[in-house]
Structure formats: structure tokens, C-alpha cells
Design a protein around this motif. Structure first.
Motif, short mmCIF file in Angstrom:
data_model
loop_
_atom_site.label_atom_id
_atom_site.label_comp_id
_atom_site.label_asym_id
_atom_site.label_seq_id
_atom_site.Cartn_x
_atom_site.Cartn_y
_atom_site.Cartn_z
N ALA A 129 34.70 51.71 43.36
CA ALA A 129 36.01 50.81 43.19
C ALA A 129 35.74 49.39 43.45
CB ALA A 129 37.02 51.25 44.00
N LEU A 130 36.05 48.40 42.87
CA LEU A 130 35.76 46.94 43.16
C LEU A 130 36.88 46.43 44.11
CD1 LEU A 130 33.84 44.47 42.40
CD2 LEU A 130 35.67 43.83 40.69
N THR A 131 36.38 46.77 45.38
CA THR A 131 37.17 46.21 46.40
C THR A 131 37.30 44.79 46.79
OG1 THR A 131 35.78 46.66 48.32
CG2 THR A 131 37.20 48.66 47.52
N ASN A 189 34.51 40.46 38.34
CA ASN A 189 35.84 40.92 37.65
C ASN A 189 35.19 41.34 36.43
OD1 ASN A 189 38.83 42.18 37.93
ND2 ASN A 189 38.55 41.29 36.17
N ASP A 190 34.80 40.37 35.41
CA ASP A 190 34.51 40.45 34.30
C ASP A 190 33.33 41.60 34.06
OD1 ASP A 190 36.56 38.82 33.12
OD2 ASP A 190 35.14 37.20 32.93
N TRP A 191 32.40 41.29 35.16
CA TRP A 191 31.29 42.14 34.88
C TRP A 191 31.56 43.61 35.45
CZ3 TRP A 191 29.88 44.33 40.00
CH2 TRP A 191 28.87 45.12 39.79
N TYR A 192 32.53 43.58 36.16
CA TYR A 192 32.83 45.07 36.47
C TYR A 192 33.70 45.65 35.48
CZ TYR A 192 35.54 48.64 39.28
OH TYR A 192 35.93 50.02 39.59
N ARG A 204 33.43 49.27 33.39
CA ARG A 204 34.63 50.23 33.27
C ARG A 204 34.59 50.55 31.75
NH1 ARG A 204 38.42 50.93 37.08
NH2 ARG A 204 40.06 51.37 35.49
N GLU A 205 34.33 49.76 31.05
CA GLU A 205 34.37 50.10 29.57
C GLU A 205 33.21 51.13 29.38
OE1 GLU A 205 34.59 47.59 25.30
OE2 GLU A 205 33.79 46.78 27.06
N ILE A 206 32.14 50.94 29.90
CA ILE A 206 30.92 52.06 29.83
C ILE A 206 31.41 53.38 30.16
CG2 ILE A 206 28.61 52.44 30.38
CD1 ILE A 206 28.00 49.94 30.63
N TRP A 207 32.20 53.37 31.28
CA TRP A 207 32.82 54.46 32.16
C TRP A 207 34.10 55.30 31.12
CZ3 TRP A 207 33.07 51.62 37.30
CH2 TRP A 207 31.78 51.41 37.90
N GLY A 208 34.45 54.43 30.16
CA GLY A 208 35.75 54.98 29.38
C GLY A 208 36.87 54.68 30.29
N LYS A 249 40.35 48.13 31.25
CA LYS A 249 39.89 47.01 32.00
C LYS A 249 41.06 46.80 33.34
CE LYS A 249 36.93 45.06 28.30
NZ LYS A 249 36.77 43.75 27.67
N LEU A 250 40.60 46.00 33.95
CA LEU A 250 41.56 45.42 35.02
C LEU A 250 41.84 44.13 35.03
CD1 LEU A 250 40.12 47.20 38.33
CD2 LEU A 250 41.86 47.94 36.77
N ASP A 251 43.09 43.68 34.76
CA ASP A 251 43.37 42.25 34.69
C ASP A 251 43.00 41.44 36.16
OD1 ASP A 251 44.41 42.64 32.14
OD2 ASP A 251 46.54 43.02 33.19
#
Length: 298
Positions: free
Chosen positions: A4-6, A119-122, A126-130, A133-135
Motif C-alpha cells: 500500500a502506498l501510505t 503516485n504515477d509510479w505506483y 498497480r497496472e502490472i498487478w492487475g 489506478k488510484l486517482d
């Protein structure tokens, strides 16, 4: 392994990116960062590389900030530093100390820009993890907004100013619709606004430091018999001032005032709003009910 990107992790990543002397990686298992060394291997499972951030990126960040700075003395001095060719980052930091308000703006700008970058990097992970994306929604900075704009309480003397600005905004916002329809919408809204006792309306107006009308918010009780439920009678930000956090601040100030006055609910029945303000309502805790919105205050 996902992580998680806290906000704590974001802050730690940002600090690590600004450290050009050492290299760090993400420890997904512990949701933290560690210094890169020979005993750990980046495997995109337990350990992940941080997004790339070079001194050139740091220079461009400062250049973008200075190019959009509206403080002539500080801007001229900082531009001189950026073109000096040596010791830029340290000199940049020293100049900012001479201008506390500019330094405050710089830290907000830097944090927002780097947070979005992280956030863009994360999201690429997430795209790789399926995963979806988070806004990224940058937090508005109340102190900075009040440095650049003035906020005053609404009173009945402000009515005509609000009417003129919202009527003009409808023509800009919905210019593809016929003038007759826009005029009808404007008259319907004005009639609805005036149906409430002007002395019972509360709200705030926002103006730029050059006294340009930037936005407003007003609310009134549903009726004399039901003063615990309020109706939002206007919420508006001038087109040229959108994206600066004014709508968020106006709504925050109004909701805080209603809570202090012991109100229970606020409603927006059948109101025409720009898409950006609709998103703001959802983020602020409003729920869509039919063609309107409602939020519980207490």
C-alpha cells in the motif's frame, strides 16, 4: 507481493529521492524503504526499485516553480541562482530563507509535484498487478489560499454581484446551449435563490487580491419550521480561478459554520453544477440522491 502506498511511505520515498548520495529500494513486506546494498536483490516481488529521480529532475522542479512565481524580487533572485551554474540547490535554499512566504509556497509546490510523480509510479505497478489506478487528488493548502485570496461572510448586499457573475458563468460554461435556455436556467436559479429569506442565508464570498470576484457559497434553512436542514443555494468558482482549491475552501468554511450552528443536513436539490464541483461534493462527503446531493453534518 503488493504494498500500500501510505502517506508515510510517500514521505519516505520523497526524502530518499532527494538524497543523491545514496540509493534506496522499497521493502514491500514491511511497507517501507531500505538502503540498497549487496545483501538484497530487487526482484519486483519483495523489493522494488524507486522511481528514477535525478539532479536534472530536481533542477526542472525548481525551474517550473520559479517560472510560475508571482513575487518579482524573489523570482529575479532565484532565476539568477538557476543560471549561475554551480551550487544551485544550496544557493536556491538560502535565497528562499530570505522570503518566508515564497519558501512556504515552494515546499507546497515541491510536495504536490513529487507526490503526483510517486503516485504515477505506483499506478504503473498497480497496472502490472492487475489493479485499478488510484486517482491523485492534491490537498489544498488553506494558508496559501488565504494568502492569495480574501474571504468574507455573505450578506444580502452581495446578491446582485452573485447574480451577475453566475449568469455570466452559465453563458461561458454552457455556451453550446441556446441563449434562451441559458437565460431560463439563470432566471430559475435566481428565483429559487430569492425564495429564501435573505437574512437567513449564510455563506462566504472569495475575491482575488485585485478584488476580482472568484467564487461564492450560500446556504439557507429549508423553511421556518425546519431550520436544522439547510439547502445549498449557490456554489460557484469563476472559470479563471478554478483548480486553486477555492471551491474546497469555500465548502469547508461553510460546512464548518453550519456544524457550529448545530445544523443536521445540507441538501442540493436539482442543481446545475460543473463536473469539477460535482467531484468536489463527493470528496467532501456528499452522496448523490436522485438528481441532487445530501450530506450529514453531525
Amino acid at each position: 507481493m503488493t504494498f500500500a502506498l501510505t502517506q508515510l511511505l510517500v514521505d519516505n520515498i520523497q526524502t530518499a529521492l532527494e538524497n543523491q548520495e545514496k540509493s534506496f529500494i522499497v521493502d514491500a513486506e514491511n511497507c517501507g524503504i531500505i538502503e540498497k546494498n549487496d545483501s538484497v536483490t530487487v526482484d519486483d516481488e519483495k523489493f522494488y526499485n524507486l522511481p528514477e529521480w535525478t539532479s536534472a529532475d530536481g533542477f526542472k522542479l525548481r525551474e517550473d516553480f520559479v517560472n510560475n512565481l508571482y513575487s518579482p524580487l524573489a523570482r529575479e533572485e532565484l532565476q539568477g541562482i538557476l543560471h549561475s551554474g554551480r551550487g544551485v540547490f544550496k544557493s536556491f535554499r538560502n535565497v528562499l530563507k530570505k522570503y518566508p512566504e515564497v519558501e512556504k509556497k515552494w515546499h507546497v509546490f515541491k510536495n504536490r509535484t513529487m507526490n503526483k510523480y510517486i503516485n504515477d509510479w505506483y499506478n504503473s505497478l498497480r497496472e502490472i498487478w492487475g489493479l485499478e489506478k488510484l486517482d491523485y487528488i492534491p490537498e489544498s493548502d488553506e494558508m496559501l489560499i488565504h494568502d492569495d485570496f480574501s474571504f468574507s461572510e455573505y450578506n444580502s448586499d452581495n446578491q446582485e454581484e452573485i447574480f451577475l457573475n453566475i449568469s455570466a458563468a452559465l453563458k461561458t460554461e454552457y455556451g453550446e446551449i441556446s441563449e434562451e435556455i441559458i437565460a431560463a436556467f439563470s432566471e430559475m436559479w435566481k428565483s429559487s435563490f430569492l425564495s429564501f429569506d435573505s437574512s437567513s442565508q449564510i455563506g462566504y464570498l472569495c475575491r482575488s487580491l485585485s478584488d476580482d470576484f472568484a467564487g461564492c457559497i450560500t446556504a439557507a434553512p429549508v423553511s421556518e419550521n425546519n431550520k436544522k436542514v439547510m439547502i445549498l443555494t449557490s456554489l460557484f468558482v469563476s472559470n479563471g480561478f478554478r483548480g486553486l482549491g477555492i471551491g474546497t475552501e469555500l465548502l469547508s468554511m461553510c460546512l464548518a459554520e453550519l456544524k457550529r450552528n448545530g445544523k443536521d443536513w445540507i441538501l442540493l436539490p436539482n442543481i446545475i453544477l460543473p463536473e469539477s464541483l460535482e467531484q468536489l461534493l463527493i470528496r467532501t462527503g456528499f452522496e448523490k440522491i436522485g438528481s441532487g446531493y445530501a450530506a450529514k453534518l453531525l
